[in-house]
Design a protein around this motif. Structure first.
Motif, mmCIF file in Angstrom:
data_model
loop_
_atom_site.group_PDB
_atom_site.id
_atom_site.type_symbol
_atom_site.label_atom_id
_atom_site.label_comp_id
_atom_site.label_asym_id
_atom_site.label_seq_id
_atom_site.Cartn_x
_atom_site.Cartn_y
_atom_site.Cartn_z
ATOM 1 N N GLU A 121 0.865 -1.193 0.000
ATOM 2 C CA GLU A 121 0.000 0.000 0.000
ATOM 3 C C GLU A 121 0.888 1.226 0.000
ATOM 4 O O GLU A 121 1.959 1.228 0.607
ATOM 5 C CB GLU A 121 -0.855 0.040 1.277
ATOM 6 C CG GLU A 121 -1.947 -0.990 1.314
ATOM 7 C CD GLU A 121 -2.779 -0.871 2.602
ATOM 8 O OE1 GLU A 121 -2.704 0.185 3.297
ATOM 9 O OE2 GLU A 121 -3.480 -1.839 2.909
ATOM 10 N N GLN A 122 0.430 2.284 -0.685
ATOM 11 C CA GLN A 122 1.194 3.534 -0.723
ATOM 12 C C GLN A 122 0.591 4.514 0.278
ATOM 13 O O GLN A 122 -0.622 4.643 0.346
ATOM 14 C CB GLN A 122 1.122 4.125 -2.141
ATOM 15 C CG GLN A 122 1.745 3.181 -3.153
ATOM 16 C CD GLN A 122 1.364 3.488 -4.596
ATOM 17 O OE1 GLN A 122 0.993 4.598 -4.926
ATOM 18 N NE2 GLN A 122 1.477 2.485 -5.453
ATOM 19 N N HIS A 123 1.469 5.165 1.052
ATOM 20 C CA HIS A 123 0.975 6.111 2.059
ATOM 21 C C HIS A 123 1.824 7.369 2.121
ATOM 22 O O HIS A 123 3.043 7.304 1.925
ATOM 23 C CB HIS A 123 0.958 5.455 3.450
ATOM 24 C CG HIS A 123 -0.120 4.433 3.581
ATOM 25 N ND1 HIS A 123 -1.433 4.760 3.833
ATOM 26 C CD2 HIS A 123 -0.089 3.080 3.445
ATOM 27 C CE1 HIS A 123 -2.165 3.664 3.858
ATOM 28 N NE2 HIS A 123 -1.362 2.628 3.612
ATOM 29 N N THR A 124 1.148 8.495 2.418
ATOM 30 C CA THR A 124 1.874 9.749 2.619
ATOM 31 C C THR A 124 1.637 10.302 4.021
ATOM 32 O O THR A 124 2.275 11.278 4.412
ATOM 33 C CB THR A 124 1.434 10.826 1.594
ATOM 34 O OG1 THR A 124 0.013 10.900 1.638
ATOM 35 C CG2 THR A 124 1.895 10.468 0.186
ATOM 36 N N THR A 125 0.715 9.682 4.781
ATOM 37 C CA THR A 125 0.482 10.180 6.138
ATOM 38 C C THR A 125 0.881 9.123 7.165
ATOM 39 O O THR A 125 0.766 7.909 6.903
ATOM 40 C CB THR A 125 -1.016 10.513 6.386
ATOM 41 O OG1 THR A 125 -1.768 9.292 6.341
ATOM 42 C CG2 THR A 125 -1.546 11.473 5.331
ATOM 43 N N GLY A 128 -2.135 6.883 8.277
ATOM 44 C CA GLY A 128 -2.486 5.891 7.257
ATOM 45 C C GLY A 128 -1.481 4.752 7.243
ATOM 46 O O GLY A 128 -1.847 3.566 7.163
ATOM 47 N N ALA A 129 -0.189 5.098 7.340
ATOM 48 C CA ALA A 129 0.861 4.073 7.273
ATOM 49 C C ALA A 129 0.835 3.180 8.518
ATOM 50 O O ALA A 129 1.006 1.963 8.419
ATOM 51 C CB ALA A 129 2.224 4.739 7.109
ATOM 52 N N ALA A 132 -1.814 0.690 8.178
ATOM 53 C CA ALA A 132 -1.430 -0.352 7.209
ATOM 54 C C ALA A 132 -0.494 -1.368 7.862
ATOM 55 O O ALA A 132 -0.634 -2.575 7.669
ATOM 56 C CB ALA A 132 -0.765 0.279 5.992
ATOM 57 N N VAL A 166 8.249 4.216 9.935
ATOM 58 C CA VAL A 166 7.231 5.111 9.380
ATOM 59 C C VAL A 166 7.477 6.541 9.866
ATOM 60 O O VAL A 166 7.496 7.494 9.078
ATOM 61 C CB VAL A 166 5.809 4.642 9.793
ATOM 62 C CG1 VAL A 166 4.779 5.731 9.541
ATOM 63 C CG2 VAL A 166 5.446 3.351 9.058
ATOM 64 N N LEU A 170 8.321 9.486 7.297
ATOM 65 C CA LEU A 170 7.248 10.451 6.987
ATOM 66 C C LEU A 170 7.267 11.682 7.883
ATOM 67 O O LEU A 170 6.875 12.762 7.456
ATOM 68 C CB LEU A 170 5.880 9.773 7.091
ATOM 69 C CG LEU A 170 5.514 8.831 5.931
ATOM 70 C CD1 LEU A 170 4.152 8.206 6.181
ATOM 71 C CD2 LEU A 170 5.519 9.546 4.577
ATOM 72 N N GLU A 181 6.691 9.776 0.218
ATOM 73 C CA GLU A 181 5.680 8.741 0.030
ATOM 74 C C GLU A 181 6.350 7.424 0.403
ATOM 75 O O GLU A 181 7.516 7.216 0.058
ATOM 76 C CB GLU A 181 5.226 8.694 -1.435
ATOM 77 C CG GLU A 181 4.109 7.703 -1.661
ATOM 78 C CD GLU A 181 3.635 7.685 -3.122
ATOM 79 O OE1 GLU A 181 2.655 6.992 -3.402
ATOM 80 O OE2 GLU A 181 4.262 8.350 -3.964
ATOM 81 N N VAL A 184 4.096 0.385 2.397
ATOM 82 C CA VAL A 184 4.052 -0.626 3.451
ATOM 83 C C VAL A 184 3.779 -1.931 2.708
ATOM 84 O O VAL A 184 2.824 -2.020 1.929
ATOM 85 C CB VAL A 184 2.949 -0.323 4.479
ATOM 86 C CG1 VAL A 184 2.888 -1.433 5.531
ATOM 87 C CG2 VAL A 184 3.201 1.037 5.138
#
Ligand code: AMP
Ligand code: GLY
Length: 429
Positions: A121-125, A128-129, A132, A166, A170, A181, A184
């Motif tokens: 999965e792609q995450h920027t926050t 969110g990460a 995940a 993470v 980030l 970005e 995970v």
């Protein structure tokens, strides 16, 4: 023929050595090159990502062919600029090189092409990460999406370690924009292989498989590095496996890149994991791997120069096949004190005569003003040993490595341990 080789590491020294072997009359210019390459051609000082400087150099010199070694100039658009200037060049455009420079793009290509890989999965926050990470459960892998010199990957054994990775990427921006970005990713278990394919954008010609050693210390312990050694061939990598990599990995990924209007020509590197569920792609690189190249190329009997030139000129390579020496190669990397975090430079290097079969490829070396050879980077010299068998090549590599000395040298003494273990288990032993 006049060839401009961009880069100055062990990979480029091995490429230069191979091209000169293919055509001893080749006029080689390297930018920036290194003291090893300087014995084979002319080195011109240049910042590796200065696109304008390379185009000006190639035009001024009227080169017939340009070969780009490292990823940074590919991601900076050097191939696009050289093509724009009408210079035949081996390497992918910036758009195609995103298969390496953006792990998120690579995942999208693999998903759309049906190439087997780990779920991600792609995450920027951060929030969110972290969610995940909990969905995947430990062990889990956290990766910076951008280029981080092979160091932006954390294989976290616990949720706490994953959370720290993470936050570091980030919130603390430990990899700068490369980690703005993150991915995970599901943890994959198995043995890793590197397979390179020469490609005209449609057809893929796989080269001998190699195995890299990413960890700093013997027994695959310590931090991840750019690679501490490699060997080829790998007995696990059968003809059937090369065929599977071609039909399930290279060809579909190339087809998807063509569909996206970003055909990939040059050298596509697949890092594969041999899992219980079959082969899965760990990563793609848009270039020759280092140090795998230093082990693979000395075994090639066909002309690399001919095929590289054909690809650079836009000729198809369908039906071309490669001939390989039946022996083995083992490459041991001699790394500087402080590598990978903070390699120390400027230590004097001494080279004793060695009778073992093979060669020393320079990576991070330079000449001090008084002519002394000194360390100039994390990975300093690659000692490639050759032999009829894996074990002969391994012993030659160890002997060559022992002929080099500099203060604080870090070297693994167990390159190819997996192959040795397989040899020991083989019938008849
Ligand atoms: P990469 O830069 O993506 O090749 O990752 C560097 C190294 O991290 C790989 O060579 C693997 O050893 C390890 N790695 C990356 N992704 C995974 C994964 N999904 N599962 C297990 N190990 C991984
Ligand atoms: N040896 C790994 C790489 O070149 O990325």
């Amino acid at each position: 023929m006049k060839l401009l080789l961009v880069g100055g590491g062990g990979r480029e020294h091995a490429l230069a050595w191979t091209f000169l072997r293919d055509d001893p009359s080749l006029d080689l210019i390297a930018a920036p090159g290194n003291p090893g390459i300087a014995e084979l051609g002319r080195c011109v000082g240049a910042d590796v990502i200065d696109v304008g400087a390379h185009v000006a150099l190639a035009s001024r010199e009227g080169v017939d062919l340009c070969v780009v070694g490292p990823e940074a100039p590919l991601a900076a658009g050097l191939v696009d600029a050289l093509r724009g200037a009408g210079i035949p060049v081996f390497g992918p455009t910036r758009a195609a090189a995103r298969i390496e420079s953006s792990k998120a793009f690579a995942k999208d290509v693999m998903r759309d092409a049906g190439v087997p890989t780990a779920r991600a999965e792609q995450h920027t926050t951060v929030a969110g990460a972290l969610a995940a990470v909990r969905r995947f459960g430990a062990p889990v892998v956290v990766k910076a999406a951008g280029l981080a010199a092979g160091k932006g990957v954390v294989v976290a054994q616990t949720i706490d370690d994953a959370d720290r990775a993470v936050h570091s990427m980030l919130a603390e921006h430990s990899f700068g924009d490369a980690g703005a970005e993150i991915l995970v990713e599901e943890f994959m278990d198995g043995e890793e292989l590197s397979i390179f394919a020469l490609t005209d954008g449609t057809h893929a010609i796989p080269m001998l498989a190699a195995q890299d050693h990413k960890r700093l210390l013997d027994g695959d312990r310590g931090p991840n590095t750019g690679g501490m050694g490699a060997y080829a061939p790998v007995s696990l990598a059968t003809g059937a496996l090369a065929h599977e990599a071609t039909s399930r990995v290279f060809e579909p990924a190339l087809a998807r890149l063509r569909e996206l209007g970003a055909p990939f020509t040059g050298l596509l590197y697949a890092g594969l994991m041999l899992t219980r569920d079959g082969i899965k792609v760990v990563e793609f690189n848009a270039r020759f791997g280092d140090p795998e190249t230093e082990a693979i190329l000395p075994l090639l009997e066909s002309s690399l120069l001919d095929i590289v030139l054909a690809i650079a000129r836009g000729d198809g390579i369908e039906g071309t096949s490669l001939r390989w020496n039946a022996g083995a190669a083992v490459t041991t990397v001699l790394a500087a004190s402080g590598y990978p975090d903070a390699p120390r430079t400027g230590d004097a290097i001494t080279l004793a005569p060695a009778s073992a079969r093979g060669m020393l490829f320079h990576s991070g070396t330079r000449r001090a003003p008084d002519g002394t050879l000194v360390t100039n980077g994390g990975r300093v010299i690659c000692a490639t040993g050759l032999g009829e068998t894996f074990d002969e090549a391994r012993r030659a590599s160890v002997a060559l490595a022992s002929s080099v000395h500099f203060e604080g040298m870090q070297v693994r003494r167990d390159i190819g341990w997996r192959e040795s273990a397989r040899d020991a288990r083989a019938p008849g032993n």
